[in-house]
Design a protein around this motif. Structure first.
Motif: not given
Length: 117
Positions: A17-32, A75-86
């Protein structure tokens, strides 16, 4: 200045498994609408998953049941939890933020995910 900064990539064994994070700045994050895309060598960039401002999600068939996208607007962040990776999940993963009216579309620099024994 808009910035999307991915983190969390790396080398993992098949089944891991891996967990990716993406932190955003400079945008109105909640509307995207936020998305994760991936691009393997010699292939086009494909959608992995996206999540709307209202929290609706959509996944590529190849990752359904294994990956989960989520967002934390505080936190202006989006995540991707990746399990059972191939091994076929190996690619550069890119974060995307998109808003339709007016149109704006932003990309992160990408983070490498390698699934190998």
């Amino acid at each position: 200045q808009v910035q999307l900064v991915e983190s969390g990539g790396g080398l993992v064994q098949p089944g891991g498994s891996l967990r990716l994070s993406c932190a955003a700045s400079g945008i109105s994050f909640g509307i995207y609408t936020l998305g994760w895309y991936r691009q393997a060598p010699g292939k086009q960039r494909d959608l992995v998953a996206h999540i709307t401002s209202g929290g609706s999600t959509n996944y590529a068939d190849s990752v359904k049941g294994r990956f989960t996208i989520s967002r934390d607007n505080a936190k202006n962040t989006v995540y991707l939890q990746m399990n059972t990776l191939k091994p076929e999940d190996t690619a550069v993963y890119f974060c995307n933020a998109r808003y339709v009216h007016p149109y704006s579309n932003y990309w992160g620099q990408g983070t490498q995910v390698t699934v190998s024994s």
